[in-house]
Design a protein around this motif. Structure first.
Motif, PDB file in Angstrom:
ATOM      1  N   LEU A 184      61.884-102.055 -63.815  1.00  0.00           N
ATOM      2  CA  LEU A 184      62.240-102.158 -62.402  1.00  0.00           C
ATOM      3  C   LEU A 184      63.724-101.880 -62.217  1.00  0.00           C
ATOM      4  O   LEU A 184      64.134-101.188 -61.276  1.00  0.00           O
ATOM      5  CB  LEU A 184      61.893-103.538 -61.857  1.00  0.00           C
ATOM      6  N   VAL A 185      64.545-102.433 -63.110  1.00  0.00           N
ATOM      7  CA  VAL A 185      65.984-102.193 -63.008  1.00  0.00           C
ATOM      8  C   VAL A 185      66.275-100.699 -63.044  1.00  0.00           C
ATOM      9  O   VAL A 185      67.026-100.159 -62.227  1.00  0.00           O
ATOM     10  CB  VAL A 185      66.736-102.908 -64.147  1.00  0.00           C
ATOM     11  N   LEU A 186      65.643-100.002 -64.005  1.00  0.00           N
ATOM     12  CA  LEU A 186      65.877 -98.565 -64.126  1.00  0.00           C
ATOM     13  C   LEU A 186      65.399 -97.821 -62.887  1.00  0.00           C
ATOM     14  O   LEU A 186      66.068 -96.925 -62.381  1.00  0.00           O
ATOM     15  CB  LEU A 186      65.165 -98.009 -65.357  1.00  0.00           C
ATOM     16  N   LEU A 187      64.235 -98.207 -62.407  1.00  0.00           N
ATOM     17  CA  LEU A 187      63.710 -97.565 -61.205  1.00  0.00           C
ATOM     18  C   LEU A 187      64.648 -97.782 -60.032  1.00  0.00           C
ATOM     19  O   LEU A 187      64.889 -96.885 -59.233  1.00  0.00           O
ATOM     20  CB  LEU A 187      62.344 -98.153 -60.856  1.00  0.00           C
ATOM     21  N   LEU A 188      65.178 -99.000 -59.948  1.00  0.00           N
ATOM     22  CA  LEU A 188      66.100 -99.313 -58.869  1.00  0.00           C
ATOM     23  C   LEU A 188      67.319 -98.411 -58.944  1.00  0.00           C
ATOM     24  O   LEU A 188      67.748 -97.851 -57.934  1.00  0.00           O
ATOM     25  CB  LEU A 188      66.538-100.778 -58.963  1.00  0.00           C
ATOM     26  N   PHE A 212      70.252 -93.918 -56.620  1.00  0.00           N
ATOM     27  CA  PHE A 212      70.874 -92.600 -56.729  1.00  0.00           C
ATOM     28  C   PHE A 212      70.183 -91.603 -55.806  1.00  0.00           C
ATOM     29  O   PHE A 212      70.827 -90.821 -55.126  1.00  0.00           O
ATOM     30  CB  PHE A 212      70.817 -92.098 -58.171  1.00  0.00           C
ATOM     31  N   LEU A 213      68.850 -91.670 -55.792  1.00  0.00           N
ATOM     32  CA  LEU A 213      68.128 -90.751 -54.920  1.00  0.00           C
ATOM     33  C   LEU A 213      68.506 -90.983 -53.468  1.00  0.00           C
ATOM     34  O   LEU A 213      68.713 -90.053 -52.707  1.00  0.00           O
ATOM     35  CB  LEU A 213      66.615 -90.940 -55.086  1.00  0.00           C
ATOM     36  N   ARG A 214      68.603 -92.270 -53.105  1.00  0.00           N
ATOM     37  CA  ARG A 214      68.966 -92.602 -51.730  1.00  0.00           C
ATOM     38  C   ARG A 214      70.338 -92.055 -51.390  1.00  0.00           C
ATOM     39  O   ARG A 214      70.567 -91.536 -50.305  1.00  0.00           O
ATOM     40  CB  ARG A 214      68.970 -94.123 -51.554  1.00  0.00           C
ATOM     41  N   SER A 215      71.281 -92.196 -52.363  1.00  0.00           N
ATOM     42  CA  SER A 215      72.621 -91.749 -52.020  1.00  0.00           C
ATOM     43  C   SER A 215      72.656 -90.224 -51.915  1.00  0.00           C
ATOM     44  O   SER A 215      73.365 -89.671 -51.084  1.00  0.00           O
ATOM     45  CB  SER A 215      73.664 -92.280 -53.009  1.00  0.00           C
ATOM     46  N   ILE A 216      71.836 -89.545 -52.742  1.00  0.00           N
ATOM     47  CA  ILE A 216      71.727 -88.084 -52.606  1.00  0.00           C
ATOM     48  C   ILE A 216      71.186 -87.725 -51.233  1.00  0.00           C
ATOM     49  O   ILE A 216      71.702 -86.855 -50.539  1.00  0.00           O
ATOM     50  CB  ILE A 216      70.757 -87.543 -53.674  1.00  0.00           C
ATOM     51  N   GLN A 217      70.133 -88.456 -50.856  1.00  0.00           N
ATOM     52  CA  GLN A 217      69.501 -88.194 -49.574  1.00  0.00           C
ATOM     53  C   GLN A 217      70.512 -88.386 -48.440  1.00  0.00           C
ATOM     54  O   GLN A 217      70.607 -87.588 -47.521  1.00  0.00           O
ATOM     55  CB  GLN A 217      68.325 -89.161 -49.420  1.00  0.00           C
ATOM     56  N   ARG A 218      71.286 -89.464 -48.574  1.00  0.00           N
ATOM     57  CA  ARG A 218      72.305 -89.735 -47.558  1.00  0.00           C
ATOM     58  C   ARG A 218      73.322 -88.599 -47.496  1.00  0.00           C
ATOM     59  O   ARG A 218      73.747 -88.189 -46.433  1.00  0.00           O
ATOM     60  CB  ARG A 218      73.030 -91.038 -47.884  1.00  0.00           C
ATOM     61  N   MET A 267      68.974 -87.265 -63.817  1.00  0.00           N
ATOM     62  CA  MET A 267      68.839 -87.838 -65.148  1.00  0.00           C
ATOM     63  C   MET A 267      68.283 -89.260 -65.056  1.00  0.00           C
ATOM     64  O   MET A 267      67.335 -89.620 -65.743  1.00  0.00           O
ATOM     65  CB  MET A 267      70.199 -87.869 -65.815  1.00  0.00           C
ATOM     66  N   LEU A 268      68.889 -90.061 -64.182  1.00  0.00           N
ATOM     67  CA  LEU A 268      68.447 -91.447 -64.035  1.00  0.00           C
ATOM     68  C   LEU A 268      67.020 -91.516 -63.522  1.00  0.00           C
ATOM     69  O   LEU A 268      66.237 -92.372 -63.927  1.00  0.00           O
ATOM     70  CB  LEU A 268      69.366 -92.186 -63.070  1.00  0.00           C
ATOM     71  N   PHE A 269      66.680 -90.600 -62.618  1.00  0.00           N
ATOM     72  CA  PHE A 269      65.341 -90.586 -62.064  1.00  0.00           C
ATOM     73  C   PHE A 269      64.330 -90.350 -63.176  1.00  0.00           C
ATOM     74  O   PHE A 269      63.313 -91.038 -63.284  1.00  0.00           O
ATOM     75  CB  PHE A 269      65.238 -89.495 -61.005  1.00  0.00           C
ATOM     76  N   LEU A 270      64.659 -89.395 -64.037  1.00  0.00           N
ATOM     77  CA  LEU A 270      63.793 -89.095 -65.176  1.00  0.00           C
ATOM     78  C   LEU A 270      63.584 -90.336 -66.042  1.00  0.00           C
ATOM     79  O   LEU A 270      62.462 -90.685 -66.409  1.00  0.00           O
ATOM     80  CB  LEU A 270      64.451 -88.002 -66.001  1.00  0.00           C
ATOM     81  N   PHE A 271      64.696 -91.006 -66.365  1.00  0.00           N
ATOM     82  CA  PHE A 271      64.612 -92.201 -67.206  1.00  0.00           C
ATOM     83  C   PHE A 271      63.826 -93.294 -66.499  1.00  0.00           C
ATOM     84  O   PHE A 271      63.057 -94.023 -67.125  1.00  0.00           O
ATOM     85  CB  PHE A 271      66.010 -92.708 -67.560  1.00  0.00           C
ATOM     86  N   GLY A 272      64.042 -93.429 -65.201  1.00  0.00           N
ATOM     87  CA  GLY A 272      63.342 -94.451 -64.428  1.00  0.00           C
ATOM     88  C   GLY A 272      61.838 -94.245 -64.475  1.00  0.00           C
ATOM     89  O   GLY A 272      61.065 -95.178 -64.705  1.00  0.00           O
ATOM     90  N   ILE A 273      61.416 -92.993 -64.260  1.00  0.00           N
ATOM     91  CA  ILE A 273      59.988 -92.680 -64.287  1.00  0.00           C
ATOM     92  C   ILE A 273      59.420 -92.929 -65.685  1.00  0.00           C
ATOM     93  O   ILE A 273      58.341 -93.489 -65.867  1.00  0.00           O
ATOM     94  CB  ILE A 273      59.754 -91.215 -63.862  1.00  0.00           C
ATOM     95  N   LEU A 274      60.214 -92.535 -66.680  1.00  0.00           N
ATOM     96  CA  LEU A 274      59.818 -92.746 -68.076  1.00  0.00           C
ATOM     97  C   LEU A 274      59.569 -94.223 -68.330  1.00  0.00           C
ATOM     98  O   LEU A 274      58.549 -94.625 -68.905  1.00  0.00           O
ATOM     99  CB  LEU A 274      60.949 -92.247 -68.969  1.00  0.00           C
ATOM    100  N   ALA A 275      60.506 -95.041 -67.885  1.00  0.00           N
ATOM    101  CA  ALA A 275      60.391 -96.485 -68.090  1.00  0.00           C
ATOM    102  C   ALA A 275      59.173 -97.030 -67.359  1.00  0.00           C
ATOM    103  O   ALA A 275      58.429 -97.858 -67.886  1.00  0.00           O
ATOM    104  CB  ALA A 275      61.653 -97.171 -67.590  1.00  0.00           C
TER     105      ALA A 275
END
Lengths: 878, 113
Positions: free
Chosen positions: A509-513, A518-524, A755-763
Motif C-alpha cells: 500500500l505504501v508503494l502504491l500510495l 506521483f501520478l497525481r502530481s503529473i496529472q496536476r 518508475m515508481l508506478f511500475l514498482f507500485g504495481i509490482l508490489a
C-alpha cells in the motif's frame, strides 16, 4: 590447520581417487589377513570369511574414514541439493512462483544498486583512478582561478592539479549548430586524469585554439569521420582545430552530463571580456573552476587536505581583502562515482526513495516466498515425520529445508541478474531517448560490475535467511507419532502468517500510495495552466556572435528576423525572448532591490515588445515595452503580480523604481504589471518574476516564438529558411513545437513517477498473489472444519462470507498500517511532488479502495471453493 | 592364546603413532606390529584402525604414499611427519606420567586405622 585443508581439498577434488584408494587399501588388508589365516591352515574360503568377520562392517568403516576426512558434511550438502532439486522439480508451479517472486525482488534491487554504483561508488574509467581527488569547500566544488594557481604551484602532495570549467557551449559541425556540454580545462588536465586519446592526442598548451572531442560527439556529430583530426569546429565565437578524440568510456567530470568537447581554459576565457577582466580578480572572481588532483603515490588524502588548507591559509593572509568572514576549510576527497559533489548530493533523495521502494518490493517478495514455504511445509509434514522417524535429527531437517530455499534464491538470483540487466538496458535506452535539455547528452553507464554482483549475492543470501528461516524452523518441528498413525495433523496456528500478510498489504500500500501521489502530481502538472498560450506555437533557439555580429547589428538582425517571420503565410504573430520559461536547466536570475527592500535573486525574462501578445500574457496595469525602449533609452522593467505585491503591497506600482543587478546595480523604472505565469516549473506556486527589454539586455542568444494560424509543424521548414535567409552566420540549436518543450520540462518527474508506478504495481501484484496463496491454503487446510459446519446446517453463503471477511479483515488491518507508515514518509515525498500535498486525501482513498478491490478478487476464488465443499467428501477426507 | 586387554579410549592413536615411528608401514602392518610388540596382549578392532589412520593423516601427523608390500602387492604406507613425531613424544610423556601416577595410587598401602 593447513594440512587439514589440503587433505579436505584432495578428498573433495580427487573424490574418485580417494574412494578408489580407500577400497584398495581395505582390500589389501583383507587379502593379507586371508593369506595369514591360510598359512595357519584354513581353506581359502574359510580364511576369507574369517578375515571379513574380524574386520567388521566394511561399509560402516569406510563411512567413518570419510568422516575422519571431514567429507561427510559435503556429502550431506550434495545429497540435500540433489533432494532439493528433485522436490522443486516435483512441484513446478510452486517453484516457478517462488523463483519469479525472488527474481523480481532481486532484479529491481540489482538495477537500483547499479544506479547507486554509478553515482557514488564506481571509480572514473581512467588508469590509477583511486589516486584522483576533487577539492570542495562546504560541498561547493568551484574555486577562483587565482586560488587554483596558488594551490597548484605551492603544493607538494599532488603530481598534477588540474582545473576544469564546466559550461554549455555551442558546437558547430557541418554547418549545423548544437548545444553541448563543454569543459574548458587547464593544460595539465589529461595528465591529471591519466586519460589518453582514441584518436590523436590531448593538448598540453592552454593558449592554442585546439580541442579534443568526445567519442560520442565524434560518432553523433561527425559520423565517426576518420579524417576528423585537423578539422575546424566552432565553440561559441572561436574556431578550434580538433586534435584528438577521447576514449569512449571517458565522459569528463561532469557526470551525469557527458562532456562533448574539451577546450583550453585560456582560449575559452579570451572570448569573454568579462572573464578576462575578472579572471584574476580575487574579490569578484569569474569563471570559477573545479579542481581535480592526482595524489602522489602512498600519500593519505587527509595529509593532502592539510597541505591544501595550509596553502589556503597563506592565501587568505596575503590577500586579506578578498574575503568577508572566515571561509570553511577545503575538503579533499577521493573521486568515487560522479566527481561533482553537487550531482552526488542532488541524487541522494531520489536514490534513497528508490532504495526504500525496491527494498519494500524485495521484502514483500520474501514474505511471499516464506508464506509459500510455510504452506508447503504443512503439506509435507508426513514426509518430515517419516524422515524424523528414520533417524534424521532436527538440525538435519532444518539444513535440508534451508538448502531447498537456497536453491530457490540461487535460481531467483540468476533471474534477478537477468532482469536487472534488462531493466538497466531499458533505462539506458529511455534516458538516451529523452532529450534532457535541447541536445545535451546524459551519460549513465549502467553496466553490471563486480560490486553489483557482490551486492546481488549478498541480497540473495539475505533473502535465503529472510524467506527460509521461519518456515524451516516451523516445519522441522515435527511430531512423529500422530502423523505416522495417520491421525489428522495438529491445527496449524495462523498468527504468524496473518502478521506477514498484514505487513505485505501495508508495504505494498505504501508503494502504491507513492506511485499514486506521483501520478497525481503529473496529472496536476499536465492540466496546470502555465499562464501563457502553448498551442500552435513553434520556437527556434538561435545564436549569433562575433565576429559576424556586434551588439548593434545583432539587434538589427533579430528585428529583421521577427519581421520576416511575421510576414510568413500562416503566421499569426512572432516575437522573441532570450530563454523560454520552464527550461530544465534553470532560468536567468538577477538581484532586485528597492530603497527599503532587498531580496535574493528573482527570475528574469528578457523579451521584445511582441512577446506578451504572442504568449497571450495579459498586461494588468501600465504599458508594455515598446520599440522606443532601446539600448540608449532609460532602463525600464515589467513586473509580475507576485513581485508587485511583495514590494508594493499598498501603493501604486507603475512609476516605482527598482535597483537591478547584484554587483553594479542600475535603476530601472517599473512601467507595467503583467499576470503571473509559471517560470521554473509547472507545479510551482507563483514566484516573483520580472521582464526586461531585449534591446536593453542583448546577448547573441535568442529564442524566436512563432504563433501559427493552424498546424505549426507544417510551418517549420519555412521558419528555418526565413531565419537562415537573414544571415548564414546564425546558428539554430532547436526548432520544434512549444508543446514539446513544455512536456520536456517535467520529464524528470514523469520518469520518476513511471518508475515508481511500475514498482507500485509490482508490489500490488506480489502481495495479491501472496494473499491468494494464503487464502487458498487456508481453505484447503480447513476443508474438514467446513464440512462439519455444513453438515451441522451452516449455509454455504455463510462459509463464503466467513472466508471473504477473514481476508478483508487482514487487508483492512494492512491498509491502516500502510497509511500510518506513509504518513511518516510524507516529508521525504514532499520533495518530489512539486506542490502536491503528500497526504492528498484523494490519492489515499482511491489507493485504499483499489487494494480492497484487489483483496476481494484474491479472496474470491478460495472463498468460492470453500462454499462448494461437499460435506460428505470433506468428512470422509480424513 | 594369551589374555588380551581392551584398549583404553584414546590410546589407539598413541599405539599407531608408536608403531609407525619404527618404520613406514601399511595398515595391516600396524595391526601386526601392535600385536607383536604387545605379544598379543592388546587387540585392536581391525576395521577401526582405518578411520584412526585417516584421522591422523587428516591432522597432518601421518603422511601416506603408495608402495609395494613384501608379497609384491600395492599397499599404502604410512610414515610419521615431524609434527607426528612431536605428538608421539608428548603423548608418550603424558602417558608415562599417568601410568606412574596411577601406579603410585594403586600401590598405596592402606594406613592403619
Amino acid at each position: 590447520m593447513f594440512s587439514r585443508l589440503r587433505s579436505l581439498w584432495q578428498g573433495l577434488w580427487r573424490r574418485s581417487e580417494f574412494e578408489q584408494g580407500m577400497d584398495e587399501e581395505l582390500n589389501f588388508h583383507l587379502e593379507a589377513r586371508t593369506d595369514d589365516l591360510m598359512r595357519s591352515g584354513l581353506s581359502r574360503d574359510e580364511a576369507a570369511r574369517r578375515a571379513r568377520v574380524e574386520f567388521g562392517g566394511v561399509e560402516a568403516y569406510q563411512d567413518r574414514c570419510r568422516e575422519a576426512r571431514g567429507l561427510h558434511l559435503f556429502d550431506d550438502i550434495l545429497n540435500d541439493l540433489r533432494y532439493g532439486l528433485r522436490m522443486l522439480r516435483k512441484s513446478p508451479g510452486f517453484t516457478f512462483l517462488a523463483v519469479m517472486c525472488l527474481a523480481l525482488g532481486i532484479g529491481v534491487n540489482t538495477s537500483v544498486f547499479t544506479l547507486l554504483d554509478f553515482v557514488y561508488l564506481r571509480p572514473l574509467p581512467v588508469p590509477g583512478a583511486q589516486r584522483l581527488t576533487i577539492l570542495s569547500r562546504q560541498g561547493n566544488p568551484l574555486f577562483p582561478i587565482p586560488d587554483y594557481l596558488d594551490y597548484r604551484d605551492r603544493n607538494q602532495v599532488f603530481t598534477t592539479l588540474a582545473a576544469s570549467f564546466p559550461t554549455e557551449s555551442s558546437l558547430d559541425s557541418n554547418g549545423e549548430g548544437h548545444i553541448t556540454s563543454a569543459e574548458a580545462v587547464s593544460a595539465n588536465y589529461a595528465a591529471a586524469m591519466g586519460v589518453s586519446c582514441s584518436l590523436g592526442r590531448w593538448f598540453t598548451d592552454e593558449g592554442e585554439p585546439v580541442a579534443v572531442i568526445s567519442y560520442n560527439a565524434w560518432q553523433r556529430l561527425f559520423n565517426s569521420d576518420p579524417n576528423i583530426l585537423g578539422k575546424l569546429v566552432r565553440s561559441e565565437t572561436q574556431w578550434y582545430t580538433v586534435i584528438g578524440v577521447a576514449p569512449p568510456e571517458f565522459s569528463g567530470i561532469y557526470a551525469p552530463i557527458s562532456t562533448e568537447i574539451w577546450i583550453p581554459l585560456q582560449m575559452w576565457t579570451r572570448q569573454y571580456p568579462e572573464a578576462v577582466k575578472r579572471m584574476s580578480d580575487r574579490a569578484h572572481p569569474w569563471p570559477l573552476v573545479m579542481i581535480v588532483g592526482r595524489l602522489k603515490p602512498s600519500l593519505p588524502v587527509s595529509q593532502a587536505a592539510a597541505i591544501v588548507n595550509a596553502i589556503d591559509g597563506q592565501i587568505r593572509h596575503e590577500h586579506p581583502t578578498t574575503t568577508t568572514g572566515a571561509l570553511a576549510p577545503v575538503t579533499v576527497e577521493p573521486i568515487h562515482g560522479a566527481p561533482n559533489p553537487n550531482s552526488r548530493r542532488e541524487a541522494v533523495p531520489f536514490i534513497t526513495l528508490l532504495f526504500l521502494v525496491v527494498g519494500a518490493v524485495l521484502l514483500i517478495a520474501c514474505v511471499n516466498v516464506s508464506n509459500l514455504l510455510l504452506a508447503r511445509g504443512a503439506v509435507r509434514q508426513r514426509e518430515f515425520s517419516l524422515r524424523a522417524a528414520l533417524g534424521a535429527s532436527r538440525s538435519r531437517l532444518l539444513r535440508q529445508l534451508l538448502t531447498e530455499t537456497l536453491l530457490l534464491t540461487l535460481l531467483g538470483m540468476l533471474g534477478g541478474i537477468f532482469l536487472g540487466h534488462m531493466t538497466n538496458r531499458l533505462l539506458n535506452g529511455l534516458l538516451q531517448s529523452l532529450p534532457f535539455e535541447a541536445q545535451m547528452v546524459l551519460h549513465l553507464d549502467l553496466s553490471l560490475g563486480s560490486r553489483v554482483f557482490a551486492f546481488t549475492l549478498g541480497t540473495s543470501a539475505l533473502c535465503t535467511l529472510l524467506c527460509g528461516l521461519i518456515p524451516a524452523w516451523r516445519s522441522s518441528r515435527v511430531d512423529v507419532f500422530p502423523v505416522l498413525k495417520g491421525e489428522s495433523l495438529p491445527k496449524e496456528r495462523f498468527r504468524l502468517r496473518h502478521v506477514s500478510l498484514v505487513a505485505q498489504v501495508a508495504l505494498s500500500l505504501v508503494l502504491l500510495l507513492c506511485a499514486g501521489l506521483f501520478l497525481r502530481s503529473i496529472q496536476r502538472i499536465q492540466t496546470a495552466d502555465p499562464g501563457f498560450a502553448i498551442k500552435n506555437r513553434l520556437y527556434v533557439m538561435t545564436y549569433i556572435s562575433a565576429p559576424e555580429f556586434t551588439p548593434v547589428t545583432g539587434l538589427q538582425f533579430y528585428d529583421h528576423v521577427v519581421e520576416r517571420l511575421r510576414n510568413l503565410p500562416g503566421v499569426h504573430s512572432a516575437s522573441l525572448t532570450r530563454f523560454l520559461p520552464l527550461m530544465a536547466i534553470g532560468q536567468e536570475t538577477d538581484c532586485v532591490s528597492t530603497a527599503g527592500f532587498s531580496s535574493s535573486p528573482f527570475t528574469l525574462g528578457v523579451i521584445d515588445p511582441n512577446f506578451l501578445g504572442t504568449m497571450q500574457i495579459p498586461l494588468i496595469e501600465g504599458r508594455n515595452f515598446s520599440p522606443a525602449d532601446s539600448s540608449s533609452s532609460p532602463p525600464v522593467v515589467l513586473v509580475n503580480q507576485t513581485l508587485a505585491r511583495r514590494f508594493w503591497p499598498n501603493t501604486g506600482v507603475v512609476g516605482q523604481h527598482l535597483q537591478l543587478g547584484c554587483n553594479n546595480p542600475i535603476v530601472a523604472e517599473v512601467v507595467g504589471v503583467v499576470r503571473d505565469t509559471k517560470v521554473r516549473s509547472l507545479g510551482e506556486i507563483p514566484q516573483p518574476h520580472f521582464y526586461r527589454p531585449f534591446a536593453q539586455r542583448y546577448t547573441g542568444l535568442a529564442t524566436l516564438i512563432v504563433e501559427a494560424t493552424s498546424d505549426p509543424a507544417a510551418l517549420a521548414p519555412n521558419v528555418r529558411s526565413a531565419v537562415q535567409a537573414e544571415s548564414d552566420g546564425v546558428r539554430i540549436y532547436a526548432l520544434e513545437a512549444l508543446v514539446a518543450h513544455i512536456e520536456r520540462s517535467y520529464w524528470m518527474v514523469r520518469a520518476e513517477s513511471s518508475m515508481l508506478f511500475l514498482f507500485g504495481i509490482l508490489a500490488l501484484l506480489l502481495a495479491a498473489v501472496g494473499l491468494y496463496g494464503i487464502m487458498a491454503f487456508h481453505v484447503a487446510q480447513r476443508t474438514h472444519e467446513i464440512g462439519v459446519r455444513l453438515a451441522l446446517g451452516a449455509q454455504s453463503r455463510d462459509v463464503y462470507r466467513l472466508f471473504l471477511l477473514e481476508g478483508l479483515k487482514t487487508t483492512l488491518l494492512g491498509i491502516l498500517l500502510g497509511v500510518a507508515i506513509s504518513a511518516g514518509f510524507s516529508r521525504l515525498l514532499a520533495r518530489f511532488l512539486s506542490g502536491l500535498s503528500p497526504t492528498d486525501p484523494f490519492t489515499y482513498v482511491s489507493t485504499a479502495l483499489l487494494w480492497v478491490g484487489v483483496a476481494l478478487l484474491a479472496c474470491y476464488g478460495p472463498a468460492r471453493r470453500a462454499m462448494r465443499v461437499d460435506p460428505m467428501v470433506a468428512l470422509r477426507h480424513e | 592364546m594369551t589374555e588380551s586387554a581392551n584398549l583404553l579410549p584414546g590410546t589407539l592413536d598413541l599405539l599407531i603413532l608408536k608403531a609407525v615411528s619404527l618404520e613406514p608401514m601399511h595398515g595391516y602392518g600396524v595391526l601386526l606390529r601392535i600385536g607383536q610388540i604387545s605379544q598379543g596382549a592388546l587387540t585392536i578392532e581391525q576395521g577401526a584402525l582405518y578411520p584412526a589412520l585417516y584421522r591422523l593423516e587428516h591432522q597432518g601427523l601421518l603422511k601416506s604414499e603408495w608402495g609395494t608390500s613384501e608379497n609384491n602387492r600395492r599397499a599404502k604406507y604410512y610414515r610419521l611427519t615431524p609434527s607426528g613425531r612431536r605428538r608421539l613424544r608428548e603423548e608418550t610423556e603424558s602417558w608415562n606420567r599417568l601410568v606412574s601416577a596411577m601406579g603410585s595410587v594403586l600401590k598405596a598401602i592402606p594406613e592403619e586405622s
